[in-house]
Design an enzyme around this catalytic site. Structure first.
Site, short mmCIF file in Angstrom:
data_model
loop_
_atom_site.label_atom_id
_atom_site.label_comp_id
_atom_site.label_asym_id
_atom_site.label_seq_id
_atom_site.Cartn_x
_atom_site.Cartn_y
_atom_site.Cartn_z
N HIS A 83 -1.96 -12.16 0.21
CA HIS A 83 -1.82 -12.22 1.67
C HIS A 83 -2.44 -13.50 2.21
O HIS A 83 -3.39 -14.03 1.63
CB HIS A 83 -2.55 -11.05 2.35
CG HIS A 83 -2.12 -9.70 1.90
ND1 HIS A 83 -2.59 -9.13 0.75
CD2 HIS A 83 -1.28 -8.80 2.45
CE1 HIS A 83 -2.05 -7.92 0.61
NE2 HIS A 83 -1.25 -7.70 1.63
N ALA A 121 3.07 -1.26 4.04
CA ALA A 121 2.55 -0.27 4.99
C ALA A 121 2.50 -0.96 6.35
O ALA A 121 2.18 -2.14 6.44
CB ALA A 121 1.14 0.15 4.57
N HIS A 162 -8.58 0.80 7.69
CA HIS A 162 -7.86 0.58 6.43
C HIS A 162 -7.87 1.83 5.54
O HIS A 162 -6.88 2.12 4.86
CB HIS A 162 -8.48 -0.61 5.67
CG HIS A 162 -7.73 -0.98 4.42
ND1 HIS A 162 -6.41 -1.40 4.43
CD2 HIS A 162 -8.09 -0.98 3.12
CE1 HIS A 162 -6.01 -1.64 3.20
NE2 HIS A 162 -7.00 -1.40 2.38
N ASN A 177 0.17 4.40 10.53
CA ASN A 177 -0.63 4.63 11.74
C ASN A 177 0.19 4.26 12.97
O ASN A 177 1.20 3.56 12.86
CB ASN A 177 -1.93 3.81 11.69
CG ASN A 177 -1.66 2.34 11.47
OD1 ASN A 177 -1.52 1.88 10.33
ND2 ASN A 177 -1.55 1.61 12.55
N HIS A 208 -4.87 -2.46 -3.63
CA HIS A 208 -3.89 -3.33 -4.29
C HIS A 208 -4.37 -3.62 -5.71
O HIS A 208 -5.49 -4.09 -5.88
CB HIS A 208 -3.74 -4.65 -3.53
CG HIS A 208 -2.87 -4.54 -2.32
ND1 HIS A 208 -1.64 -5.12 -2.23
CD2 HIS A 208 -3.06 -3.89 -1.16
CE1 HIS A 208 -1.10 -4.84 -1.06
NE2 HIS A 208 -1.94 -4.10 -0.38
N MET A 212 0.95 -7.15 7.88
CA MET A 212 0.32 -8.43 7.56
C MET A 212 0.93 -9.12 6.33
O MET A 212 0.28 -9.94 5.69
CB MET A 212 -1.18 -8.22 7.35
CG MET A 212 -1.90 -7.63 8.54
SD MET A 212 -3.62 -7.27 8.17
CE MET A 212 -4.08 -6.30 9.61
N SER A 213 2.16 -8.73 5.99
CA SER A 213 2.79 -9.34 4.80
C SER A 213 4.27 -9.57 5.08
O SER A 213 4.63 -9.97 6.19
CB SER A 213 2.59 -8.41 3.60
OG SER A 213 3.24 -7.16 3.82
N TYR A 232 -4.34 -13.61 4.77
CA TYR A 232 -5.71 -13.34 5.22
C TYR A 232 -6.73 -13.37 4.07
O TYR A 232 -7.94 -13.35 4.31
CB TYR A 232 -5.80 -12.01 6.00
CG TYR A 232 -5.46 -10.77 5.21
CD1 TYR A 232 -6.30 -10.28 4.22
CD2 TYR A 232 -4.28 -10.07 5.46
CE1 TYR A 232 -5.98 -9.15 3.50
CE2 TYR A 232 -3.95 -8.93 4.76
CZ TYR A 232 -4.81 -8.49 3.77
OH TYR A 232 -4.48 -7.36 3.06
N GLU A 233 -6.24 -13.45 2.83
CA GLU A 233 -7.16 -13.62 1.70
C GLU A 233 -7.52 -15.09 1.50
O GLU A 233 -8.28 -15.42 0.59
CB GLU A 233 -6.51 -13.09 0.41
CG GLU A 233 -6.28 -11.58 0.42
CD GLU A 233 -5.50 -11.14 -0.81
OE1 GLU A 233 -6.12 -10.91 -1.86
OE2 GLU A 233 -4.26 -11.03 -0.71
N SER A 237 0.85 -1.20 0.00
CA SER A 237 0.00 0.00 0.00
C SER A 237 0.88 1.25 0.00
O SER A 237 1.76 1.38 0.84
CB SER A 237 -0.89 0.03 1.25
OG SER A 237 -1.64 -1.14 1.33
N1 HPA Z 1 -1.35 -3.44 11.85
C1 HPA Z 1 -1.16 -4.40 10.91
N2 HPA Z 1 -0.95 -4.12 9.64
C2 HPA Z 1 -0.92 -2.84 9.26
C3 HPA Z 1 -1.12 -1.80 10.18
C4 HPA Z 1 -1.34 -2.12 11.55
O1 HPA Z 1 -1.51 -1.25 12.43
N3 HPA Z 1 -1.01 -0.63 9.48
C5 HPA Z 1 -0.78 -0.97 8.19
N4 HPA Z 1 -0.72 -2.31 8.05
#
Ligand code: HPA
Length: 258
Positions: free
Chosen positions: A79, A109, A233, A225, A57, A201-202, A81-82, A27
């Site tokens: 990913h 990200a 998201h 963040n 994506h 998450m990657s 989670y998909e 991202s």
């Molecule tokens: N947690 C997990 N994955 C992320 C986050 C987060 O805070 N920000 C961007 N990808």
């Protein structure tokens, strides 16, 4: 998902020159693809038989010239989670390695866990926290050495570019979290206690597969963040968009010197 052999045959037919460097664009990092010249594009649907389901994506491979090199850019990734296995999420890396890629820049990200980090900071990854990755891309007696995951020379080159571009950056540890939900405050505190500076998450399955295939690897993350601050998201995508000009410049700079 197509077999590795089938994807390889499709890619071979499509591209003129084999790429040396693979960049996986998470991202916010994808606008560097705009700078690629003499480009060929192929959607993941066409290449792998499946698209990507994540907003933000795109799901395509771009091959062409950037910074004097022939590069392959994964615009978007698969990913866990998909619903993919770790082996499936890393299929593009195996295909690109078979076509001749020797090094890889993995971007993402992330949320910051280290209290010194701010939204918009870049992180050159120094190590990974892999303990929470339940499915692994390798199976059987493949005892991969992970004592020095990221390539020293690529890290030094990245530092030089970031200093030159006057970008605020850290060197830190990426902790894996499966998602798709974000972490609870307690999850985040636990990840921090375990040694992670950022969470995402990657990256981790991809780095494992890349190492297994003998690639030199650089990991870069962009903080979208902060820990313990509510986020969603859309905010991740908004911050990623805000930093995308910087990420584009940085990546183009790094690829020209590694
Ligand atoms: N947690 C997990 N994955 C992320 C986050 C987060 O805070 N920000 C961007 N990808």
């Amino acid at each position: 998902m197509f077999s590795e052999g089938k994807a390889l045959a499709i890619l071979k037919k499509k591209i003129k020159k084999p790429p040396e460097t693979l960049m996986i664009l998470g991202s916010g990092w994808k606008s560097v693809a705009d700078l690629v010249e003499e480009r060929e594009e192929i959607s993941y649907q066409e290449l792998f038989g499946v698209g990507t389901s994540v907003p933000g994506h795109v799901g395509k491979l771009v091959v062409g010239r950037l910074g004097g090199k022939t590069v392959a850019l994964m615009v978007g990734r698969f990913h866990l989670y998909e619903g993919y296995t770790a082996f499936e999420t890393t299929m593009p890396i195996r295909v690109l390695a078979r076509i001749g890629v020797k090094q890889m820049i993995v971007t993402a990200a992330v949320g910051a866990l280290n209290p010194r980090y701010k939204v918009g900071d870049l992180v050159i990854l120094s190590d990974l926290l892999t303990l929470l990755l339940q499915d692994r891309p390798l199976s059987g007696p493949q005892f991969l050495d992970m004592s020095a995951v990221f390539d020293e020379e690529m890290r030094e080159a990245a530092k030089t570019v970031l200093k030159k571009e006057k970008v605020r950056f850290w060197e830190g540890v990426y902790g894996y979290y499966s998602g798709p939900n974000f972490e609870t405050p307690t999850d985040k505190k636990a990840l921090r206690l375990l040694g992670a500076d950022v969470v995402g998450m990657s990256t981790v399955p991809e780095v494992m597969m890349g190492l297994h295939l003998g690639l030199k690897i650089l990991g870069l993350s962009f903080v979208t963040n902060l820990a313990l601050v509510k986020h969603d998201h859309r905010e991740v995508l908004r911050e990623a968009e805000r930093g995308s000009e910087q990420m584009k410049k940085v990546l183009a700079g790094i690829v020209s010197v590694v």
